[in-house]
Design an enzyme around this catalytic site. Structure first.
Site, PDB file in Angstrom:
ATOM      1  N   ARG A 150      -0.535 -13.722  -9.756  1.00  0.00           N
ATOM      2  CA  ARG A 150       0.573 -13.673  -8.789  1.00  0.00           C
ATOM      3  C   ARG A 150       1.524 -14.857  -8.965  1.00  0.00           C
ATOM      4  O   ARG A 150       2.723 -14.733  -8.710  1.00  0.00           O
ATOM      5  CB  ARG A 150       0.013 -13.642  -7.366  1.00  0.00           C
ATOM      6  CG  ARG A 150      -0.535 -12.277  -6.991  1.00  0.00           C
ATOM      7  CD  ARG A 150      -1.124 -12.247  -5.603  1.00  0.00           C
ATOM      8  NE  ARG A 150      -1.394 -10.871  -5.195  1.00  0.00           N
ATOM      9  CZ  ARG A 150      -2.129 -10.534  -4.147  1.00  0.00           C
ATOM     10  NH1 ARG A 150      -2.654 -11.481  -3.387  1.00  0.00           N
ATOM     11  NH2 ARG A 150      -2.325  -9.268  -3.849  1.00  0.00           N
TER      12      ARG A 150
ATOM     13  N   LYS B 150     -13.732   2.424   0.170  1.00  0.00           N
ATOM     14  CA  LYS B 150     -13.613   3.323   1.322  1.00  0.00           C
ATOM     15  C   LYS B 150     -12.515   4.369   1.150  1.00  0.00           C
ATOM     16  O   LYS B 150     -11.381   4.046   0.844  1.00  0.00           O
ATOM     17  CB  LYS B 150     -13.331   2.507   2.588  1.00  0.00           C
ATOM     18  CG  LYS B 150     -14.463   1.588   3.002  1.00  0.00           C
ATOM     19  CD  LYS B 150     -14.123   0.869   4.302  1.00  0.00           C
ATOM     20  CE  LYS B 150     -15.277   0.001   4.781  1.00  0.00           C
ATOM     21  NZ  LYS B 150     -14.959  -0.689   6.050  1.00  0.00           N
TER      22      LYS B 150
ATOM     23  N   GLY C 171      -4.160  -5.630  -6.264  1.00  0.00           N
ATOM     24  CA  GLY C 171      -5.424  -5.865  -5.575  1.00  0.00           C
ATOM     25  C   GLY C 171      -6.625  -5.956  -6.495  1.00  0.00           C
ATOM     26  O   GLY C 171      -6.597  -6.605  -7.542  1.00  0.00           O
TER      27      GLY C 171
ATOM     28  N   GLY D 166      -1.823  -3.499  -1.070  1.00  0.00           N
ATOM     29  CA  GLY D 166      -1.539  -2.874   0.222  1.00  0.00           C
ATOM     30  C   GLY D 166      -0.114  -2.397   0.336  1.00  0.00           C
ATOM     31  O   GLY D 166       0.161  -1.300   0.835  1.00  0.00           O
TER      32      GLY D 166
END
Length: 396
Positions: free
Chosen positions: A35, A200, A353, A377
């Site tokens: 990043r 998930k 991510g 996100g």
């Protein structure tokens, strides 16, 4: 959306820029500086233009408290190394230390404020509190540049509110991210394959719902695959399972069939009796997962099939590892998907991510892929069709 070129001559101007330097740390050591590297083109452009650059960023979740373990000192050190110039780290966010540091900047010099999340108002739901803090930020700049794509889905003082107070533009990183996401959602070259993994299914529901309308094939791996397998009537042993999402997933399988789209699921999985790197691993068919075992990766047959489908695509978006990629025994599926993406004849996008961290950990270089997003996100929310506050404020 305005770019830096729309801000005019920046020589001698004070440029306040929001970057995303939320990097993983092991003590004071940055374990993935991706990043920080991603911010370099915009920062170099500003410095070469003779601007006085003040950078804002966050690290971790100090929740409005000054916690030394969340200091941006390691970031300032690494950024100095990458720029080949001193990055002056302020001792606070908007206090006397910050004011003195910003005031000391000459043309072509750069400062970094301390972690903006040390300020309770940064993430406040109270708009007036955020605006009060944003006004203090705005005192440090003549113009504002938004270049932290990983936070543009947040309505926070350093992302959203300050952009209302100063002439604002997108940095080259944010502009590039938006350009890639538009290619994915507006007119992708086909076949368009979406690969989703991670733990998930609940984190990806809206993405699946939206992208089923756009993609030709949605490939499912990672921990979320077991909820899909359960929806198909298979038993999944002690694997990760979101029982409350089974009905929703059945709905997606039906929707895909109705639209003539394919949701591609694994046919085999690598199981172990416990979640440990050295647990004895066995490959089994998905219809034969033992009751006392948990699936920790897609199997080799599935990995080969996934790679084949990716290899035939012209556009691929991937978010989420295929298994527990940080454990060597369960990293094969993620490696196979990453390898396949490097060979795509078209646009291959790694959706930030955990996926970005995984490909670097596995030894792949950023330029092996068409694009590695800096915002997991934010990318997902864009692909869900949501309005991102940090982008919409730049279009106002």
């Amino acid at each position: 959306m305005k770019g830096i070129q729309d801000l005019g001559d920046l020589r001698g101007k004070r440029v306040l820029i929001r970057c995303d330097f939320n990097v993983p740390l092991d003590g004071d050591t940055i374990t993935d500086d991706g990043r920080i590297r991603a911010a370099l083109p915009t920062l170099k452009k500003l410095l070469e233009a003779g601007a006085k650059v003040t950078t804002m960023a966050h690290l971790g979740r100090p929740k409005g408290q000054v916690k030394p373990e969340y200091s941006l000192a390691p970031v300032a050190k690494r950024l100095s190394e990458l720029l080949g110039a001193e990055v002056k780290l302020a001792s606070d966010v908007v206090g006397e230390g910050a004011r003195a540091t910003v005031a000391s900047l000459a043309e072509g010099e750069i400062a970094l404020l301390e972690n903006v999340r040390y300020e309770p108002a940064e993430e406040s739901k109270d708009e007036a509190e955020r605006q009060e803090l944003a006004a203090k930020y705005a005192e440090f700049g003549d113009v504002f540049v938004s270049d932290g794509f990983g936070v543009v889905h947040r309505k926070q003082a350093s992302v959203y509110d300050v952009a209302k107070l100063l002439p604002a533009a997108a940095g080259s990183l944010v502009a590039a991210e938006v350009d890639v996401l538009k290619q994915l959602t507006e007119d992708p070259k086909r076949p368009f394959v979406v690969v989703l993994g991670g733990a998930k299914v609940s984190d990806k529901l809206a993405v699946i719902d939206n992208l089923l309308n756009v993609a030709d094939t949605v490939v499912i791996g990672g921990g979320m695959m077991f909820t899909f397998l359960k929806a198909q009537g298979f038993e999944v042993g002690s694997s990760l399972l979101e029982e409350d999402q089974v009905a929703t997933v059945k709905g997606y399988l039906a929707k895909a069939a109705e639209l003539g789209k394919e949701i591609l699921l694994p046919t085999d999985t690598i199981v172990a009796p416990e979640f440990k790197a050295d647990a004895p691993a066995t490959t089994v068919a998905v219809q034969s997962i033992p009751g006392d075992q948990m699936g920790l990766d897609i199997g080799p047959e599935s990995a080969a099939r996934f790679a084949e489908v990716i290899g035939q695509a012209r556009t691929v978006f991937w978010n989420g590892p295929m298994g527990v990629a940080e454990m060597a025994a369960f990293a094969g599926g993620t490696r196979a998907v990453a390898e396949a993406l490097t060979k795509v004849d078209g646009l291959s996008v790694v959706g930030g991510g955990d996926s970005a961290a995984a490909v670097r950990d596995l030894g792949f270089a950023d330029d092996d892929f068409g694009h590695i997003s800096t915002g997991g996100g934010a990318s997902l929310e864009y692909l869900e069709g949501k309005e991102l506050p940090g982008l919409s404020v730049l279009e106002a």
